[in-house]
Scaffold this active site. Structure first.
Site, PDB file in Angstrom:
ATOM      1  N   HIS A  38       0.807  -1.223   0.000  1.00 58.53           N
ATOM      2  CA  HIS A  38       0.000   0.000   0.000  1.00 58.53           C
ATOM      3  C   HIS A  38       0.847   1.283   0.000  1.00 58.53           C
ATOM      4  O   HIS A  38       0.319   2.371  -0.202  1.00 58.53           O
ATOM      5  CB  HIS A  38      -0.927   0.045   1.222  1.00 58.53           C
ATOM      6  CG  HIS A  38      -1.949  -1.046   1.255  1.00 58.53           C
ATOM      7  ND1 HIS A  38      -2.808  -1.287   0.212  1.00 58.53           N
ATOM      8  CD2 HIS A  38      -2.253  -1.970   2.216  1.00 58.53           C
ATOM      9  CE1 HIS A  38      -3.596  -2.315   0.522  1.00 58.53           C
ATOM     10  NE2 HIS A  38      -3.279  -2.752   1.722  1.00 58.53           N
ATOM     11  N   ASP A  85      -2.612 -11.035  -2.088  1.00 63.27           N
ATOM     12  CA  ASP A  85      -3.158 -10.462  -0.854  1.00 63.27           C
ATOM     13  C   ASP A  85      -4.643 -10.124  -1.081  1.00 63.27           C
ATOM     14  O   ASP A  85      -5.056  -9.840  -2.204  1.00 63.27           O
ATOM     15  CB  ASP A  85      -2.373  -9.189  -0.503  1.00 63.27           C
ATOM     16  CG  ASP A  85      -2.728  -8.631   0.867  1.00 63.27           C
ATOM     17  OD1 ASP A  85      -1.998  -8.932   1.816  1.00 63.27           O
ATOM     18  OD2 ASP A  85      -3.737  -7.895   0.976  1.00 63.27           O
ATOM     19  N   HIS A 139      -6.151  -7.545  -0.414  1.00 61.36           N
ATOM     20  CA  HIS A 139      -6.348  -6.129  -0.723  1.00 61.36           C
ATOM     21  C   HIS A 139      -5.544  -5.728  -1.956  1.00 61.36           C
ATOM     22  O   HIS A 139      -4.497  -6.311  -2.240  1.00 61.36           O
ATOM     23  CB  HIS A 139      -5.920  -5.276   0.486  1.00 61.36           C
ATOM     24  CG  HIS A 139      -6.623  -5.675   1.744  1.00 61.36           C
ATOM     25  ND1 HIS A 139      -6.029  -6.471   2.704  1.00 61.36           N
ATOM     26  CD2 HIS A 139      -7.887  -5.437   2.161  1.00 61.36           C
ATOM     27  CE1 HIS A 139      -6.905  -6.684   3.676  1.00 61.36           C
ATOM     28  NE2 HIS A 139      -8.038  -6.081   3.375  1.00 61.36           N
ATOM     29  N   ASP A 147      -4.373 -12.779   3.921  1.00 57.09           N
ATOM     30  CA  ASP A 147      -5.551 -12.297   4.625  1.00 57.09           C
ATOM     31  C   ASP A 147      -6.860 -12.577   3.887  1.00 57.09           C
ATOM     32  O   ASP A 147      -7.925 -12.163   4.342  1.00 57.09           O
ATOM     33  CB  ASP A 147      -5.422 -10.799   4.961  1.00 57.09           C
ATOM     34  CG  ASP A 147      -4.839  -9.985   3.830  1.00 57.09           C
ATOM     35  OD1 ASP A 147      -4.672 -10.529   2.715  1.00 57.09           O
ATOM     36  OD2 ASP A 147      -4.538  -8.800   4.040  1.00 57.09           O
TER      37      ASP A 147
HETATM   38 ZN   LIG Z   1      -4.076  -7.284   2.872  1.00 59.87          ZN
END
Ligand SMILES: [Zn+2]
Length: 319
Positions: free
Chosen positions: A131, A167, A169, A256
């Site tokens: 991120h 991931d 996200h 996750d």
């Molecule tokens: Zn994540």
């Protein structure tokens, strides 16, 4: 099991000292400890080597990040700040140096692949990176470990670099780095931005300018699981990677999306991560033998994190 394949785990005890406050923050040192404990007890143990990284240099970090961000980060921790910009981004006094070490795991891993003929490298590291933007931290991430590693691969002669991000996200920072770049490919499977942090990663985005056609965002609805991921692997993802013909592959390995991890609404099983490991190993052998690097991103439920990393590595060694 293919007894010839070994994995080098790049990690350092200092990575456990990045202090996220000891409260409710999910990105905690125990994440690395539970993985390490699991791997030491597992039947995989004979196939694993361990190597300590060197920290990334300021020059290497500025492959992507601005000097202004490096200076702001360093000044914030030295002045005793406990977070930067948002309480997600908790820091302690040593966090700047530890984030440099975290980014250094990928660089040291590439050196192991290039100079020591390591067969396969997994960076067991934190803080995570996907991120992080050029001039700011975001979502527990301070330096973008995958982007810094991709630029280092290029500096070392692997021009066409693919990052595959599983991931839960979207790696907004990786897309920022790559979306105008014809020499990189970013493929991300993640929970749909309408439902999930950070709200980026729309399927209509494919890159711009020279980078048109090099971004593949593959958002999944909440509740999606193994079946949806395997269908994407068989179709869009394998054709995207084959079309790009990478000289190096970096995996943003976040765990996750596991059904027991409440950081997403995805429903991945532990076995899916073994399947991912197997597929990724096949891509390496087909496109870029000796040029595969995996870097830990998310994964916040301790039991499923240890299970999933174990399964992923088992897939990579051909278990
Ligand atoms: Zn994540």
């Amino acid at each position: 099991m293919n007894t010839q394949t070994k994995i080098t785990i790049v990690t350092d005890p200092i990575l456990l000292e990045h202090d996220t406050g000891g409260g409710e923050h999910p990105e905690i040192p125990e994440r690395l400890a539970v993985i390490r404990d699991r791997l030491e007890d597992d039947h995989l143990a004979p196939f694993l080597n361990y190597s300590q990284p060197q920290p990334a240099s300021r020059e290497q970090l500025t492959y992507f990040h601005t000097e202004a961000w490096l200076n702001r980060f360093e000044e914030a921790v030295l002045s005793g700040r406990t977070y930067i910009d948002h309480t997600d981004n908790q820091v302690g006094y040593e966090s700047f140096n530890i984030a440099m070490m975290s980014a250094g795991c990928g660089i040291s891993g590439i050196d192991l692949l290039n100079r020591e003929h390591a067969e396969n490298v997994f960076c067991l590291t934190r803080p995570p990176g996907h991120h992080a933007e050029p001039n700011m931290p975001f979502g527990f991430c301070f330096f973008n470990n995958c982007v810094v590693a991709a630029r280092y691969f290029q500096e070392q002669g692997r021009q066409r670099v693919c990052v595959f991000d599983f991931d839960a996200h979207h790696g907004n920072g990786i897309q920022t780095a790559f979306e105008e770049d014809a020499d990189t490919l970013y493929v991300s499977i993640h929970e749909h931005p309408s439902f999930s942090y950070p709200g980026t990663g729309w399927g209509e985005e494919h890159g711009t300018g020279d980078g048109a056609g090099t971004i593949f965002n593959l958002p999944l609805r909440p509740g999606a699981g193994d079946k949806e991921v395997l269908a994407l692997l068989d179709s869009t993802i394998e054709s995207a990677i084959a079309g790009f013909n990478p000289q190096a592959i970096i995996i943003a390995a976040g765990f996750d999306g596991h059904t027991r991890d409440d950081m997403s609404g995805l429903n991945y099983s532990t076995e899916l991560y073994e399947q991912l490991g197997r597929r990724i190993k096949q891509w390496e052998q087909q496109f870029c033998p000796g040029s595969l690097l995996s870097i830990l991103e998310g994964g916040y439920e301790m039991g499923s994190l240890a299970d999933s990393v174990q399964a992923y590595l088992n897939g990579l060694v051909g278990g």
